[in-house]
Design an enzyme around this catalytic site. Structure first.
Site, mmCIF file in Angstrom:
data_model
loop_
_atom_site.group_PDB
_atom_site.id
_atom_site.type_symbol
_atom_site.label_atom_id
_atom_site.label_comp_id
_atom_site.label_asym_id
_atom_site.label_seq_id
_atom_site.Cartn_x
_atom_site.Cartn_y
_atom_site.Cartn_z
ATOM 1 C CD1 TRP A 298 -2.206 -2.247 1.606
ATOM 2 C CD2 TRP A 298 -2.982 -1.161 -0.186
ATOM 3 N NE1 TRP A 298 -3.218 -3.012 1.046
ATOM 4 C CE2 TRP A 298 -3.707 -2.376 -0.042
ATOM 5 C CE3 TRP A 298 -3.301 -0.329 -1.254
ATOM 6 C CZ2 TRP A 298 -4.720 -2.758 -0.932
ATOM 7 C CZ3 TRP A 298 -4.311 -0.705 -2.134
ATOM 8 C CH2 TRP A 298 -5.004 -1.901 -1.975
ATOM 9 C CG ASP B 87 -3.434 4.166 3.729
ATOM 10 O OD1 ASP B 87 -4.511 4.027 4.348
ATOM 11 O OD2 ASP B 87 -3.104 3.449 2.758
ATOM 12 C CE LYS C 85 -8.569 -2.263 4.306
ATOM 13 N NZ LYS C 85 -8.768 -3.484 3.532
HETATM 14 C C1 LIG Z 1 -3.614 0.145 3.917
HETATM 15 C C2 LIG Z 1 -4.536 0.272 2.751
HETATM 16 N N1 LIG Z 1 -4.491 1.395 2.001
HETATM 17 C C3 LIG Z 1 -5.296 1.548 0.943
HETATM 18 C C4 LIG Z 1 -6.190 0.587 0.563
HETATM 19 C C5 LIG Z 1 -7.055 0.803 -0.643
HETATM 20 O O1 LIG Z 1 -8.316 1.103 -0.205
HETATM 21 P P1 LIG Z 1 -9.569 1.258 -1.177
HETATM 22 O O2 LIG Z 1 -9.890 -0.100 -1.677
HETATM 23 O O3 LIG Z 1 -10.603 1.820 -0.234
HETATM 24 O O4 LIG Z 1 -9.209 2.194 -2.249
HETATM 25 C C6 LIG Z 1 -6.288 -0.603 1.306
HETATM 26 C C7 LIG Z 1 -7.254 -1.640 0.921
HETATM 27 O O5 LIG Z 1 -7.223 -2.759 1.375
HETATM 28 C C8 LIG Z 1 -5.438 -0.750 2.425
HETATM 29 O O6 LIG Z 1 -5.477 -1.862 3.153
#
Ligand SMILES: Cc1ncc(COP(=O)(O)O)c(C=O)c1O
Length: 361
Positions: free
Chosen positions: A102, A172, A196
């Site tokens: 991520w 994030d 989550k």
């Molecule tokens: C740490 C993290 N950042 C970003 C995301 C991406 O999120 P989204 O699917 O809401 O765009 C996720 C998705 O699992 C994640 O776990």
């Protein structure tokens, strides 16, 4: 009665009490004769929900008066772009702490729009840990420093945040938001997809230091400007109203179950059950994360072979445990144990792990 143990990574388990409340209010929201889904987002019922959710989110994070809360769409993935669109000035650069899949995604979006720099990376260590303070080399004047508080795929987590020396700090927190107390005052911006720890998919929560907005780029499309949403209390256009309504109920559930201290204690106990099963398996289970960086939200591990991993997932499923296959990019097993997952589910999984190792080791 819900008897399934749900270890999905996201969308993930929601508190049963919240789902039951939603069910009870679904077709007639508190005597209004309508579902929340059928109401105007400009009406008094929805405005009250929006305001209450903002207030609760701020209170739970312990954020002071200088912060604003936004409920947006586009997921955390859109935040990967919105942050640099708004806060990476022409010719500027942003620093990224590279800890996994991520963080890489966030970095790539910033790099597509301007200059991004890896200020630390544990890629050479297969992202099995977060960087040590002495491995972090921040630039003298980055527009901001970006961190991923919990890497959902690798299963590693920052247990204390590095000192960024007053540079704007952006996090994030998609996969560990509100799982533990944090010092929100350290951050200029925090974002998290809801699916989550906060509610259903479709809402992205943002906490933003209002003062930082003064430095935001101006030539950004209306919907992608934080200022638009701040000015309109997240009601510039039609918001994901049902998702925000549910998010508000999840925040209420966190508050009534003892707040973040209680949540953190419960999450520690849950994770401990699974890491103990790994550590006491005599090497049958191999945790991906090094002990000091183990995530309390996503427990990732391998078995001696892929065939055994498949067998583990299918036997667990037959025993009422779902969502345990690791992310396709890393394989193995991943148990996501967000706030709503009860300790009993972790106890059941730990016992299953012990039995499985005994019969297959
Ligand atoms: C740490 C993290 N950042 C970003 C995301 C991406 O999120 P989204 O699917 O809401 O765009 C996720 C998705 O699992 C994640 O776990």
């Amino acid at each position: 009665m819900r008897t399934l143990a749900n270890f999905n990574a996201g969308p993930a388990m929601l508190p049963t009490a919240v789902l039951e409340r939603v069910q009870a209010e679904l077709s007639d929201y508190r005597g209004s004769g309508m579902s929340i889904m059928e109401m105007s987002h400009r009406g008094k019922e929805y405005e009250a929900i929006n305001a209450q959710a903002e207030e609760r989110f701020k209170r739970l994070l312990g954020a002071g008066a200088g912060y604003r809360v936004l409920f947006l769409q586009g997921g955390a993935s859109l935040q990967f772009a919105m942050v640099p669109l708004n806060f990476l000035p022409p010719g500027g650069s942003a620093d990224f702490l590279m800890t996994g899949a991520w963080a890489e995604k966030a970095y790539e979006e910033a790099a597509a729009l301007g200059q991004a720099r890896a200020a630390a990376s544990t890629a050479a260590d297969q992202y099995r840990r977060v960087p040590r303070p002495d491995e972090i080399a921040l630039g003298p004047e980055p527009a901001y420093v970006h961190i991923t508080s919990n890497e959902t795929i690798q299963g590693i987590q920052w247990h204390s945040f590095p000192d960024v020396g007053g540079r704007p700090f952006v996090a994030d927190m998609s996969s560990d938001i509100l799982s533990r107390p944090i010092d929100a005052g350290k951050f200029a911006l925090i974002y998290a997809g809801a699916q989550k720890n906060l509610g259903p998919a479709g809402v992205t929560a943002v906490l933003l230091r209002e003062e930082w907005l003064a430095r935001a780029n101006k030539n950004v499309p209306t919907m992608l400007r934080y200022a638009t949403h701040v000015k309109n209390n997240s009601l510039y256009n039609t918001p994901p109203s049902f998702g925000v309504y549910m998010l508000n109920l999840v925040l209420e559930w966190i508050e009534t179950t003892g707040g973040l201290e209680a949540m953190a204690e419960r999450n520690r106990r849950k994770a401990q059950l699974l890491y103990t099963a790994i550590d006491q398996s005599g090497g049958f289970y191999r945790g991906h994360a090094l002990p000091e960086s183990r995530s309390l939200m996503n427990v990732t591990f391998r078995l001696p072979s892929e065939a055994l991993e498949k067998k583990f997932v299918s036997e667990a499923q037959a025993a009422g445990m779902v969502g345990l296959a690791g992310h396709r990019s890393v394989g193995g097993i991943r148990a996501s144990i967000y706030n709503a997952v009860p300790p009993e589910a972790c106890q059941t999984l730990a016992e299953f792990m012990n039995d499985f190792a005994r019969h297959n080791g």
